[in-house]
Design an enzyme around this catalytic site. Structure first.
Site, mmCIF file in Angstrom:
data_model
loop_
_atom_site.group_PDB
_atom_site.id
_atom_site.type_symbol
_atom_site.label_atom_id
_atom_site.label_comp_id
_atom_site.label_asym_id
_atom_site.label_seq_id
_atom_site.Cartn_x
_atom_site.Cartn_y
_atom_site.Cartn_z
ATOM 1 N N LYS A 185 0.855 -1.190 0.000
ATOM 2 C CA LYS A 185 0.000 0.000 0.000
ATOM 3 C C LYS A 185 0.893 1.243 0.000
ATOM 4 O O LYS A 185 1.380 1.677 1.033
ATOM 5 C CB LYS A 185 -0.925 0.035 1.213
ATOM 6 C CG LYS A 185 -1.996 1.154 1.097
ATOM 7 C CD LYS A 185 -2.400 1.732 2.404
ATOM 8 C CE LYS A 185 -1.448 2.755 2.936
ATOM 9 N NZ LYS A 185 -1.343 4.014 2.120
ATOM 10 N N GLY A 237 6.687 5.467 8.399
ATOM 11 C CA GLY A 237 5.869 6.671 8.393
ATOM 12 C C GLY A 237 5.975 7.411 9.712
ATOM 13 O O GLY A 237 6.946 7.263 10.453
ATOM 14 N N SER A 238 4.968 8.191 10.001
ATOM 15 C CA SER A 238 4.996 9.048 11.180
ATOM 16 C C SER A 238 4.838 8.236 12.460
ATOM 17 O O SER A 238 4.263 7.144 12.465
ATOM 18 C CB SER A 238 3.885 10.097 11.105
ATOM 19 O OG SER A 238 2.615 9.488 11.305
ATOM 20 N N THR A 239 5.326 8.805 13.552
ATOM 21 C CA THR A 239 5.174 8.154 14.848
ATOM 22 C C THR A 239 3.703 8.059 15.239
ATOM 23 O O THR A 239 3.276 7.060 15.826
ATOM 24 C CB THR A 239 5.978 8.918 15.916
ATOM 25 O OG1 THR A 239 7.373 8.811 15.582
ATOM 26 C CG2 THR A 239 5.757 8.344 17.301
ATOM 27 N N ALA A 241 1.052 7.693 13.284
ATOM 28 C CA ALA A 241 0.456 6.560 12.579
ATOM 29 C C ALA A 241 1.013 5.250 13.101
ATOM 30 O O ALA A 241 0.293 4.256 13.230
ATOM 31 C CB ALA A 241 0.698 6.691 11.078
ATOM 32 N N GLY A 242 2.316 5.228 13.412
ATOM 33 C CA GLY A 242 2.929 4.017 13.932
ATOM 34 C C GLY A 242 2.330 3.576 15.260
ATOM 35 O O GLY A 242 2.187 2.378 15.516
ATOM 36 N N GLU A 259 9.135 1.652 11.371
ATOM 37 C CA GLU A 259 10.219 2.626 11.239
ATOM 38 C C GLU A 259 9.554 3.989 11.199
ATOM 39 O O GLU A 259 8.869 4.335 10.239
ATOM 40 C CB GLU A 259 11.036 2.342 9.978
ATOM 41 C CG GLU A 259 12.383 3.048 9.968
ATOM 42 C CD GLU A 259 12.295 4.459 9.437
ATOM 43 O OE1 GLU A 259 12.353 5.401 10.263
ATOM 44 O OE2 GLU A 259 12.165 4.632 8.224
ATOM 45 N N CYS A 293 13.735 10.875 7.475
ATOM 46 C CA CYS A 293 13.527 10.593 8.897
ATOM 47 C C CYS A 293 14.813 10.673 9.702
ATOM 48 O O CYS A 293 14.783 10.894 10.913
ATOM 49 C CB CYS A 293 12.871 9.223 9.078
ATOM 50 S SG CYS A 293 13.779 7.880 8.281
ATOM 51 N N GLU A 392 9.239 16.771 14.945
ATOM 52 C CA GLU A 392 9.805 16.520 13.622
ATOM 53 C C GLU A 392 9.178 17.457 12.596
ATOM 54 O O GLU A 392 7.972 17.438 12.375
ATOM 55 C CB GLU A 392 9.583 15.067 13.209
ATOM 56 C CG GLU A 392 10.264 14.699 11.916
ATOM 57 C CD GLU A 392 10.157 13.230 11.577
ATOM 58 O OE1 GLU A 392 11.127 12.676 11.044
ATOM 59 O OE2 GLU A 392 9.103 12.622 11.862
#
Length: 491
Positions: A185, A237-239, A241-242, A259, A293, A392
């Site tokens: 995706k 991706g972003s923290t 979303a993670g 990651e 990142c 970030e």
């Protein structure tokens, strides 16, 4: 300055690649991509629905459980991966240019990360799986134990827009090597280039369902994470979303590699050679327009040489060549989207309202009236408690923070929710290594920062879980099974 535009509706991707075929979307949502360097229309991509994700996951499950892929040997998979690499490399120049148009990555960089890099990853993991013993036998107190490494299963690979080809292949290559099947995706912002993988899969005759590509937004992404036929999620991706993905995987007891973000520190020691610092700042703090990142967006500078080093950083940022990302001489291109540009500008405004001192940049580059450009920007006298030092930005906005001594520098570097990357700049490598070993981060360099596909990559703290690349990246797609047998198996 004139910026090249080659927008064409021929770039539209209105179908998905599922079960070895190009299929019409079940839903009707689309995403219009605009060229980062000009703002002009670039193409349109279909956006998948949860039903499209369901079809892709089911195809991947059948390919694993009933199709030929589930019965392949490591040698057979390696041969397919090498064929994949050759066909992908043949498209490398065109793919690199497309990514540059999508997200603004300077073309000289894109040729490596989006052109040649993915093929290199396939070749590396093809060789590694051939060298990895997938079954070993050891004596036990009642006979023997056979230890097997088996594919984790169906993989949901969710890739971001900043290094779309390489970061997708961080997941695809080890997954295929291990014998997994994949649903990729990609991010809508770089949906067009993702179908290079599907084009190659179709060209080389990859068995149906082994690799499926469905561009989608967050709703469909969430459906992939929670799909009952998916065994593992690989996400970059972003923290934020993670966290959501990690929570869902924990609830489902599902494997995941995350990651995530970073707010890394470059520690400049008092014995630094400024020529070495200038030579490495581009890769450490401004790589890919700082949409990376690992960007070392906090530069820690000793008070004993503060003004001198700040001037050197300012000079470097001021001389970065900003411009058309398709120009091989460009060092910093635009932000990926207009929305992201506004986000970066917002952080500049926040920093202006703080006690920090703007020394370079802060506005739109002269002569670049189209596209999503912002000047490389440096703020000095930043406190490590400021938002610019805590959050970030994901753009070329750098915070220079003063410190007193080595212990103070280590304290400030570690005073972050993140731990992904970093550097130490010094005239004494042994001293630099001593400082580097004290920093809580997944990767760190002494006098330079780089990527090594043979070494594990990932972060500590809120920068993620697990590792990609290297043998550890392969291990993340394998499960261990112990079989208890007789001593006859030791013969």
């Amino acid at each position: 300055m004139t910026i090249t535009t080659q927008a064409s509706t021929a770039l539209d991707r209105r179908q998905f690649f599922v079960n070895g075929e190009w299929v019409k979307p079940i839903g009707t949502d689309t995403y219009e991509l605009r060229e980062a360097g000009t703002g002009e229309p670039l193409g349109v991509a279909a956006l998948g629905s949860p039903d499209d994700i369901d079809a892709a996951a089911k195809a991947a499950r059948v390919a694993l459980d009933s199709g030929p892929w589930g019965g392949t040997t490591a040698t057979e998979r390696a041969a397919v991966m090498r064929e994949f690499a050759v066909a992908l490399a043949a498209r490398g120049e065109a793919t690199a240019e497309l990514v540059t148009r999508e997200n603004g990555m300077p073309i000289a960089l894109s040729k490596g990360f989006n052109g040649a890099g993915p093929a290199s990853l396939l070749k590396y993991y093809a060789k590694l799986i051939e060298q990895t013993p997938l079954e070993t036998t050891q004596p036990s107190h009642r006979g023997s134990t056979i230890i097997r490494r088996e594919p984790v299963g169906v993989v949901g690979a969710i890739s971001p827009w900043n290094y779309p080809q390489s970061l997708a292949m961080f997941k695809i290559a080890p997954a295929l090597a291990a014998g997994c099947t994949v649903v990729l995706k990609p991010s809508p912002e770089t949906a067009l280039d993702a179908y290079a993988f599907a084009d190659v899969a179709a060209e080389i005759g990859l068995p149906p369902g082994v690799l499926n590509v469905v561009a989608a937004d967050r709703e469909a992404g969430a459906a992939l994470v929670s799909h009952p036929m998916v065994d593992k999620i690989g996400f970059t991706g972003s923290t934020a979303a993670g966290r959501a993905i990690g929570a869902q995987c924990a609830q489902l007891v599902r494997r995941c590699t995350l990651e995530l973000g970073g707010k890394s520190a470059a520690i400049v020691l008092d014995d630094v050679d400024l020529d070495v610092l200038r030579g490495g700042l581009g890769a450490a703090s401004f790589l890919n327009n700082s949409q990376t990142c690992t960007t070392q967006s906090r530069i820690l500078v000793p008070r004993s040489r503060y003004d001198e080093i700040v001037d050197a950083i300012a000079e470097f940022a001021r001389n970065i060549k900003v411009g058309d990302p398709l120009d091989p001489a460009t060092e910093c291109g635009p932000m990926a989207t207009e929305h992201h540009l506004e986000r970066v500008r917002g952080y500049i405004d926040i920093a202006r309202e703080s006690s920090a001192r703007l020394i370079v940049g802060g506005g739109r580059p002269a002569g670049l009236d189209r596209g999503w450009f912002v000047e490389p920007t440096v703020f000095a006298d930043v406190s490590n408690d400021d938002r610019l030092a805590r959050e970030e930005v994901f753009g070329p906005v750098i915070a220079v923070i003063p410190y007193d001594d080595d212990d103070d520098a280590v304290r400030i570097a570690n005073d972050s929710n993140y731990g992904l990357a970093g550097t130490v700049w010094t005239g004494d490598e042994e001293r630099g290594l001593g400082v580097a070993r004290r920093i809580r981060t997944g990767t760190i360099g002494v006098n330079y920062y780089d990527f090594d596909i043979k070494a594990p990559f990932g972060g500590m703290k809120e920068s993620g879980l697990g590792r990609e690349l290297g043998p550890q990246g392969l291990d993340a797609y394998l499960e261990y099974k112990s079989i208890f047998a007789s001593a006859n198996q030791l013969d």
